[in-house]
Each structure stands twice: as structure tokens, then as C-alpha cells.
Design a protein around this motif. Structure first.
Motif, mmCIF file in Angstrom:
data_model
loop_
_atom_site.group_PDB
_atom_site.id
_atom_site.type_symbol
_atom_site.label_atom_id
_atom_site.label_comp_id
_atom_site.label_asym_id
_atom_site.label_seq_id
_atom_site.Cartn_x
_atom_site.Cartn_y
_atom_site.Cartn_z
ATOM 1 N N ALA A 32 0.824 -1.218 0.000
ATOM 2 C CA ALA A 32 0.000 0.000 0.000
ATOM 3 C C ALA A 32 0.854 1.263 0.000
ATOM 4 O O ALA A 32 0.590 2.200 -0.753
ATOM 5 C CB ALA A 32 -0.922 -0.008 1.211
ATOM 6 N N LEU A 33 1.888 1.292 0.831
ATOM 7 C CA LEU A 33 2.657 2.523 1.017
ATOM 8 C C LEU A 33 3.544 2.885 -0.168
ATOM 9 O O LEU A 33 3.950 4.039 -0.293
ATOM 10 C CB LEU A 33 3.508 2.422 2.286
ATOM 11 C CG LEU A 33 2.722 2.428 3.589
ATOM 12 C CD1 LEU A 33 3.659 2.188 4.771
ATOM 13 C CD2 LEU A 33 1.959 3.734 3.764
ATOM 14 N N CYS A 34 3.825 1.950 -1.049
ATOM 15 C CA CYS A 34 4.676 2.287 -2.193
ATOM 16 C C CYS A 34 4.015 3.337 -3.090
ATOM 17 O O CYS A 34 4.703 4.075 -3.788
ATOM 18 C CB CYS A 34 5.062 1.043 -2.983
ATOM 19 S SG CYS A 34 3.759 0.303 -3.958
ATOM 20 N N PHE A 35 2.701 3.438 -3.038
ATOM 21 C CA PHE A 35 1.985 4.409 -3.869
ATOM 22 C C PHE A 35 1.842 5.776 -3.204
ATOM 23 O O PHE A 35 1.431 6.734 -3.851
ATOM 24 C CB PHE A 35 0.596 3.881 -4.224
ATOM 25 C CG PHE A 35 0.632 2.616 -5.027
ATOM 26 C CD1 PHE A 35 1.053 2.624 -6.350
ATOM 27 C CD2 PHE A 35 0.274 1.412 -4.458
ATOM 28 C CE1 PHE A 35 1.099 1.454 -7.090
ATOM 29 C CE2 PHE A 35 0.315 0.235 -5.187
ATOM 30 C CZ PHE A 35 0.725 0.256 -6.506
ATOM 31 N N ALA A 36 2.160 5.872 -1.917
ATOM 32 C CA ALA A 36 1.928 7.115 -1.169
ATOM 33 C C ALA A 36 2.697 8.314 -1.732
ATOM 34 O O ALA A 36 2.101 9.397 -1.872
ATOM 35 C CB ALA A 36 2.241 6.906 0.308
ATOM 36 N N PRO A 37 3.996 8.211 -2.076
ATOM 37 C CA PRO A 37 4.665 9.394 -2.634
ATOM 38 C C PRO A 37 4.038 9.876 -3.946
ATOM 39 O O PRO A 37 3.859 11.082 -4.143
ATOM 40 C CB PRO A 37 6.110 8.926 -2.842
ATOM 41 C CG PRO A 37 6.302 7.861 -1.816
ATOM 42 C CD PRO A 37 4.974 7.141 -1.777
#
Length: 181
Positions: A32-37
Motif C-alpha cells: 500500500a505505502l509504495c503508492f503514497a509518494p
């Protein structure tokens, strides 16, 4: 002594399960967090009404993913956990570091530093979860940083960079990159 041995024998499977569960949770969080930036770059671009920046983010993510998938298809490196043949480079690291580099270069370190720290967690997490090794995430980071840096303002504007997908007769595909230097 027998009590300690019995306790160790009984808790060993629990410890292994806890470690497996921990790896699973880290793997899911990095999914999930790989898409945050990149998502942050999207929101910041829209809030600032920076539509040229939004286009540059899309080009940077597209170019980095094209390079990433092309390498995956050519290298076919096994994952450390044995779940596939597409470990090099890490797509999660590529996506995450592209967004972080874009944020840093386009909007400054105040946006880029937290995104870079999050990208570092994503890279670490992929290794911890046994999805990649250090070379896989390092290659993904290099691809992402290069794409985010080269295809965002001011470098892209100064050198009139253009990125476009290309298809060839016979089923081949590639990436077209042009600029003036």
C-alpha cells in the motif's frame, strides 16, 4: 531443565508464526505505502493547480515502470522467498522512489524528505519480507530517482524532454526519449 526445554519446544512454532506474520504484515504495508509518494505528488499538483507538474509526474512514473518491467522481463531473477521470477528490480521501490524524487525536485525537500523516508521503509520492507534482496531494491531506487529527477521541472523544461511508448512490428515495445542538450 525439562520444563525449559518443553517451553522452548512449545513456543518455537509460535515464534516462527509471529515472525512469519510480521513479514506478512510488512509485505502488505509496503504493497500500500509504495503508492503514497506518487499519490501525494498527485494531490499536491492538483491543490497547487500545477497541471504541468501532474503531467511530469505521470511521465516519470510511466518511464520508470516501463524501464522496471523491461528489466524484469529480461533478467528473470528469482525472489528470495521463491514466489516468482520477477525480483530484479523491485517495482515497489521504483514506484515509491519515483514519487519521492518528483516531490523533492518539483516542490522542495519539505515534501521530498518525508517521501524519501517512506520510500526507504518500502525498500527495507521488501527485503525484510523476503520479496527482494538489496540489489533489487537499490536498482528500483536508482530507476525511480533517475526518472523522478530527470522528468520533473526544471531539468525537463530546460532540456525539452519527451517520453512516449513505442510499439514495433512483430510485437516489440519500447520507450522513446528525446531532448535537447
Amino acid at each position: 531443565m525439562r520444563t525449559i526445554l518443553l517451553l522452548l519446544l512449545l513456543t518455537f512454532p509460535l515464534l516462527c508464526t509471529a515472525q512469519h506474520d510480521s513479514r506478512w504484515r510488512v509485505a502488505r504495508s509496503t504493497d500500500a505505502l509504495c503508492f503514497a509518494p506518487a499519490a501525494t505528488g498527485l494531490v499536491v499538483s492538483l491543490v497547487k493547480k500545477d497541471y504541468k507538474g501532474l503531467l511530469q509526474l505521470a511521465e516519470a512514473e510511466g518511464a520508470s515502470l516501463a524501464a522496471n518491467y523491461l528489466l524484469e522481463l529480461c533478467v528473470k531473477k528469482d525472489r528470495p522467498d521463491g514466489t516468482g521470477h520477477h525480483a530484479f528490480p523491485s517495482t515497489h521501490s521504483t514506484v515509491s522512489f519515483t514519487g519521492a524524487a518528483f516531490l523533492w525536485h518539483r516542490y522542495g525537500w519539505q515534501y521530498g524528505l518525508p517521501a524519501a523516508a517512506l520510500s526507504g521503509y518500502v525498500a527495507w520492507g521488501r527485503c525484510y519480507a523476503k520479496k527482494h534482496d538489496g540489489w533489487d531494491v537499490a536498482a528500483g531506487a536508482v530507476i525511480g530517482i533517475a526518472s523522478g529527477w530527470l522528468l520533473s521541472k526544471p531539468f525537463a523544461q530546460k532540456h525539452n524532454l519527451t517520453v512516449a511508448p513505442v510499439t514495433y512490428e512483430g510485437g516489440g515495445a519500447g520507450l522513446y526519449l528525446s531532448g535537447t542538450f
